[in-house]
Design an enzyme around this catalytic site. Sequence first.
Site, PDB file in Angstrom:
ATOM      1  N   GLU A 103       0.823  -1.220   0.000  1.00 56.98           N
ATOM      2  CA  GLU A 103       0.000   0.000   0.000  1.00 56.98           C
ATOM      3  C   GLU A 103       0.852   1.264   0.000  1.00 56.98           C
ATOM      4  O   GLU A 103       0.525   2.243  -0.675  1.00 56.98           O
ATOM      5  CB  GLU A 103      -0.915   0.014   1.226  1.00 56.98           C
ATOM      6  CG  GLU A 103      -1.796   1.251   1.287  1.00 56.98           C
ATOM      7  CD  GLU A 103      -2.514   1.394   2.610  1.00 56.98           C
ATOM      8  OE1 GLU A 103      -3.375   2.275   2.702  1.00 56.98           O
ATOM      9  OE2 GLU A 103      -2.208   0.636   3.541  1.00 56.98           O
ATOM     10  N   ASP A 104       1.956   1.248   0.744  1.00 62.08           N
ATOM     11  CA  ASP A 104       2.678   2.491   1.018  1.00 62.08           C
ATOM     12  C   ASP A 104       3.993   2.650   0.274  1.00 62.08           C
ATOM     13  O   ASP A 104       4.660   3.677   0.426  1.00 62.08           O
ATOM     14  CB  ASP A 104       2.966   2.594   2.530  1.00 62.08           C
ATOM     15  CG  ASP A 104       1.683   2.635   3.343  1.00 62.08           C
ATOM     16  OD1 ASP A 104       0.672   3.101   2.797  1.00 62.08           O
ATOM     17  OD2 ASP A 104       1.698   2.204   4.507  1.00 62.08           O
TER      18      ASP A 104
END
Length: 756
Positions: A103-104
């Site tokens: 996600e990051d």
Amino acid sequence: MKRSAPAPARSGSGVDVLERDVAPDVEAAYQCEIAAKVHACDPKADVDLINVAFHLAAQAHGIQRRDNGDPYITHPVAVAGILADYRLDVASIVTGLLHDVIEDTPVKLAQIESRFGKEIAGLVDGVTKLTRLELQSDRTKQAENFRKLVLAMSKDIRVLLVKLADRLHNMRTLHFVRDPDRRKRISRETMEIYAPLAERIGMDAIKTELQTLAFTQLEPEAYATIQARLNFLRGQGADVIDEVRRELIRVCKQGGVDIVELTGREKSPFSIWEKMHRRNVAFEQLSDIMAFRIVVATQCDCYAALGAVHSAYPVIAGRFKDYISTAKSNGYQSLHTGVTLREPRNQKIEVQIRTAEMNDVAENGVASHWVYKAPEKKLDGTEVQRFRWVQDLLEILDNSDAPDEFLDNTKMELYADQVFCFTPKGQLIQLPRGATPVDFAYAVHSQVGDTCVGAKINGRLMPLRHHLQNGDQVEVMTARGGTPSPQWERFVVTGKARARIRRFIHQEQRQQSRDAGRAELTKAFRQAGVDGSEKALEPALKALKIGALDDLYINIGNGNLTARDVVHAAYPELRQAPRAPRIIPTLLPRGRSPTRQDHDMPVTGLVPGMAFSFAGCCHPVPGDEIVGIVTTGKGVTIHNRECQTLTVFAATPERYIDVDWNYEAVGKGGVNGVASGQTARISVIAANERTALADMANAIAKQDGAIANLKIVNRQRDFMEVLVDVDVRDIAHLSKVIVGLRGLKEIKGVERATGG
């Protein structure tokens, strides 16, 4: 948790990573901490794989930082540490290290799979917060994210374990978040979703810590007050726990019971606060602020220890619970009892008695299945089927039309004290307290619930709204072709039952709207003298931007579209010049003057000049079968023949008068085109929302109805029951009003009130 914006990515070892911001010696310390925990539990564990995952996470997160200023890598390391403390397998710990990478950071799922295999990639993908949809509200986002979590954990329960560890560390550092509203939102979500989930899988320590951390944010004053009281008690009797512990050991030895372990502790502040509210008692009245746990060798020793404790101390009535013979749904087993210590303390305590194996399940829950010393107990994704509550959540997901509805029904499923009931064949069914035979039927199987028509409880026929008690034997009576009743939604307490009933109601309403719309459209084409076949409707569908015929019929049935609009869309040449606005006349009064002419009276069969009125219990309208009841001094009261009140007059048939509607006066258009207007009563179950009543009034007005009276007869937290008196022309007009109401999203059920 909030993090700083990532720096430009660079390439390293075939993976796009961010700039590094952690000193090599610090990284080595983190890495050694995790490796040491894993190696202590299982010397044969693949520590090298954990090291590879750590290096990838450290490189990928780079210079990202958390709200407290620490490097972001400290978070996945903490999550992996929590999982290692619970002695989970290497795949779970690796997932904890990588759970935020996709996600990051620029790392892709395919890269995870190529390096760590399909199992770990699947777990990481399940835990990863997928790209959030641009939805209408934070609540809808929460519901959508929780829906994804349910789907992921249904494939592998370890997804939930990693997610709980992730949430636990975020809650431990929540005080660094500056925005108080965000802190409260996260705490409320933790209290409502994650703490109950931890309880459901037996992770009691995680549940308690999550509740305590959320409680400090949501009710800081209450937390401080209870903590101060606990500190005061500690000061008054600093050695009381050790003293009681020694006394319990002596009592058990006198009873011939060998104790493996005996510990004492205080209840958590949130647990104390919750019990004070639930029981409506003061702090001093609680009987279990202190709890003692006795661990013995065998199940027989559990009952022997219970006998020794009960022989030594006065028992607190209603505090004994046997979760050994009837385990909780999460596998928890233990004996619970409450006793009062003798003078001079005269203090009330709770005692829990269990074996070492029961204690392991109570402490570690589902995680106990991954203990390295017993790998044969490990669960895989297919064995999760035995977690019935997960399957119940999946059924709720299938039967819920909207994310918000799914979230509400799920909370019903998670929050519940339980009762234990049995089928006639002895199968144990666990239900929330307050559950009914309908909830029981749906717990057995969805089809059993749908076709339920009655129930025998302990051999006696009982109402379907009866509250079940512990130990009840329930026999569900079904009928072929049976269907759920909309009334059931008022008293069921399980999310599974409510979701299934709402789905049926929604389908029935769509079918009624579809049938009504099709009939109205057929009539409009016939009156216009043109072809109304499906082929002829194709231009109308395109012009009105409606995808399917069924949707067209439903829009007409709900009143969102008129049949005339469809005819004109199919045959534009039939459009006429705008007509003069229709004048809606004032509705005539319900009582009638005896001076009216007979041909103007709305009913026939009465003596000219006879006073009459319409019954307020059943509210008959033109199209109903009616009967007149003679009342001395009041004339004749007109009732619907289905009115339940008529049973009162069964012994006096001489009071009955055969009457019928004067359709020349009250038929289509009324006398000289003037509608007579009669009042009908409908019962509406609506969501307890601010706009519900306004939308209801608009829907009635849209169908040319007029509200004569409205009364809220029952208002709960999530729904309200409303009686509405509506002036309509006839039974067909009333049906259109009901169908129009059923088309509203806030409306959960609409029925005509026919008397009682």
